[in-house]
Design an enzyme around this catalytic site. Sequence first.
Site, short mmCIF file in Angstrom:
data_model
loop_
_atom_site.label_atom_id
_atom_site.label_comp_id
_atom_site.label_asym_id
_atom_site.label_seq_id
_atom_site.Cartn_x
_atom_site.Cartn_y
_atom_site.Cartn_z
N SER A 1 5.70 -10.87 55.02
CA SER A 1 6.48 -11.62 56.12
C SER A 1 7.64 -10.60 56.55
CB SER A 1 7.49 -12.77 55.50
OG SER A 1 6.50 -13.86 55.06
N GLY B 1 4.26 -15.64 56.56
CA GLY B 1 3.69 -14.70 57.16
C GLY B 1 4.72 -14.09 58.37
N GLY C 1 6.13 -12.01 61.90
CA GLY C 1 6.09 -12.24 63.47
C GLY C 1 6.46 -13.66 64.07
N CYS D 1 6.89 -22.00 55.34
CA CYS D 1 7.52 -20.90 56.10
C CYS D 1 6.72 -20.84 57.53
CB CYS D 1 7.82 -19.64 55.53
SG CYS D 1 8.75 -18.45 56.24
N LEU D 2 5.98 -19.71 57.92
CA LEU D 2 5.27 -19.55 59.08
C LEU D 2 4.27 -20.85 59.26
CD1 LEU D 2 4.43 -18.11 61.57
CD2 LEU D 2 2.87 -16.85 60.09
N GLN E 1 6.02 -23.69 60.69
CA GLN E 1 6.15 -23.52 62.22
C GLN E 1 5.06 -23.72 62.84
OE1 GLN E 1 7.54 -19.73 61.96
NE2 GLN E 1 9.47 -19.76 60.66
N ASN F 1 13.44 -16.66 54.43
CA ASN F 1 12.97 -15.73 54.95
C ASN F 1 12.35 -15.86 56.54
OD1 ASN F 1 12.33 -12.91 56.04
ND2 ASN F 1 10.39 -13.19 54.59
N TYR G 1 12.67 -17.65 62.92
CA TYR G 1 12.11 -18.62 63.71
C TYR G 1 12.50 -20.22 63.20
CZ TYR G 1 10.12 -14.65 66.09
OH TYR G 1 10.18 -13.48 66.70
N HIS H 1 11.27 -20.95 50.65
CA HIS H 1 10.26 -20.64 49.86
C HIS H 1 10.51 -21.05 48.32
CE1 HIS H 1 8.25 -17.35 52.11
NE2 HIS H 1 9.18 -17.56 53.14
N GLU I 1 8.54 -20.99 45.91
CA GLU I 1 8.03 -20.17 44.73
C GLU I 1 8.92 -18.82 44.35
OE1 GLU I 1 7.72 -17.52 48.31
OE2 GLU I 1 7.42 -19.49 47.99
#
Length: 376
Positions: free
Chosen positions: A48, A244, A246, A272-273, A276, A314, A317, A355, A357
């Site tokens: 990430s 992930g 970006g 996370c990503l 989103q 982390n 966005y 996260h 984990e």
Amino acid sequence: MMLKPVWIYLENGVFLEAKSFGFEGSKTGEIVFNTSMSGYQEIMSDPSYAGQFVVFTMPEIGIVGCNENDMESSTIYASGMLVRSLNETPSNFRSHETLPEFLKEYKSMGICDIDTRYLTKMIRDSGPKMMIASTEVSDLATLKAMLEKSPRIEDVNYIEKVSTPKSYLHVNGVWNPEAQTYNATPKRIGKKILAVDLGIKRNILNELCEVGLDVEVVPHDFSADDVIARYKKGDIHGLFLSNGPGDPLILKNEAAEISKLIEAKVPIFAICLGHQLLSIAHGYPTYKLKFGQHGGNHPVKNMKNNVVEITTQNHNYNVPDTICKVARITHVNLFDNTIEGLEYHDSPIFSVQHHPEASSGPHESKYIFQEFANRL
């Protein structure tokens, strides 16, 4: 160890000189700060962070060295790390190599003897900045020109760089401190999932296996039609969308495929990503936070039971509040009141921004993996 000079230029005009202890050369990336007190190897090997320089607010870095078992992926995708004070001699029986050796092995920059408090406050006040670091070029004007020609992080599809090129099975569970290895024979519950690799961390896969799931990891360019066909046949019981790097708005193909899964009501859990992308696929585009959330000490309130969990974060966005039209908020970040978890209405889909984990910790949100297994 003789440390060579390194010169740093940020897009806001800040020009600094420090010492280099990793890869030598020139690299660009977005500078962010991380407030974790431990786990620097896991942070640096987290996909990430692709395309980013990480400023560590913990002033002493390198104390525990590095080892193969603490890797979250096969390499380092981060451009580099900036620390106040480098400890070159690790004190840890699990250490196989020093932090400088680790960074050089994976061609990531290490920068020390720099005022990380100043950089952290700058990012906090004005947001993350693109920067260039070089052990070869010391001229400010040249560095500025090099940075201006480099792509910005929001213009790069890093998923193509970090995702697995082909499918594979993951079988290991969580770390067993007594055996000093990962659990090779976790329990099985007879349910299989596909884990879409958008930059997945190894400990996410470990936790999915630990709760008894059979896990097949698939590339980012998966076919929703194939997934739906396998689900209807009973070959798989659900799907996981990973973390992930970006800007998620770049990932139009992935969002389109996820939209098909939503329509087919395939059970989905995302972190996370992935969290989103679910929002985007539902028609609610993400936005960029002022300076993001990066660290291992972020309080999140579970809205179901009003319990506060300390979490690892982390992300730069976030999903918009308007998502409440199609989902129920399950978790809220107590630092900035942003959304940290969702359950979608009339749908077998839920997700979290943080996260669960977390490695090396905290572990207060690990129950979410068991919740996913229970829902399948």
